[in-house]
Design a protein around this motif. Structure first.
Motif, PDB file in Angstrom:
ATOM      1  N   VAL A   5      -4.195   5.661   8.912  1.00  0.00           N
ATOM      2  CA  VAL A   5      -3.503   6.913   8.169  1.00  0.00           C
ATOM      3  C   VAL A   5      -4.143   8.075   8.706  1.00  0.00           C
ATOM      4  O   VAL A   5      -5.195   8.668   8.621  1.00  0.00           O
ATOM      5  N   MET A  41       0.876  -1.333   0.010  1.00  0.00           N
ATOM      6  CA  MET A  41      -0.002  -0.076  -0.003  1.00  0.00           C
ATOM      7  C   MET A  41       0.996   1.317   0.008  1.00  0.00           C
ATOM      8  O   MET A  41       1.810   1.346   0.875  1.00  0.00           O
ATOM      9  N   LEU A  50      -0.621   6.234   0.789  1.00  0.00           N
ATOM     10  CA  LEU A  50      -1.973   6.032   1.688  1.00  0.00           C
ATOM     11  C   LEU A  50      -2.737   7.306   2.054  1.00  0.00           C
ATOM     12  O   LEU A  50      -1.786   8.527   2.325  1.00  0.00           O
ATOM     13  N   ASP A  64      -8.269   5.557   3.607  1.00  0.00           N
ATOM     14  CA  ASP A  64      -7.676   4.092   3.728  1.00  0.00           C
ATOM     15  C   ASP A  64      -7.772   3.484   4.883  1.00  0.00           C
ATOM     16  O   ASP A  64      -7.702   2.171   5.175  1.00  0.00           O
TER      17      ASP A  64
END
Length: 127
Positions: A125, A83, A86, A90
């Motif tokens: 995040v 990932m 970010l 998310d």
């Protein structure tokens, strides 16, 4: 059913990266397609990415396309979700899942198609 254990979640700033791992045991992992789902508070569990048994077919949801990449290493009985870039949106609990679906067209897989699930790993995040 195959036993799945996720790892690699955590807290990261927006724009950062994480790699989730899904370790499989109990059954031959290469006999299963794998998927990553995520569920934010108050929302449904959505498919983020999926990969076919041999890795020849992949799917990424529009919301993560170009930022997330699913992969697998059957020799290590492990699936991954890389990932990058970010975003706060998310933030969710991420679940690994396995399906006995034998084909490569994994874009059509949905929640009922997956019979084995991990316990989930939190990804947060911050903005």
């Amino acid at each position: 059913q195959v036993h799945l254990v996720e790892s690699g979640g955590g807290l990261v700033q927006a724009g950062g990266s994480l790699r989730l791992s899904c370790a499989a045991s109990g059954r031959t992992f290469s006999n299963y397609a794998a998927g990553w789902f995520r569920q934010a508070p108050g929302k449904e569990r959505d498919l983020v990415a999926a990969i076919s048994r041999g890795g020849g077919g992949t799917y990424h949801a529009d919301s993560v396309k170009g930022r997330f990449t699913i992969s697998r290493d059957n020799a290590k009985n492990t699936a991954y979700l890389q990932m990058n870039s970010l975003k706060p949106e998310d933030t969710a609990v991420y679940y690994c899942a396995a399906s006995t679906y034998p084909g490569t067209r994994v874009a059509g897989l949905r929640y009922p198609d997956f019979g084995s699930w991990g316990q989930g790993t939190q990804v947060t995040v911050s903005s």
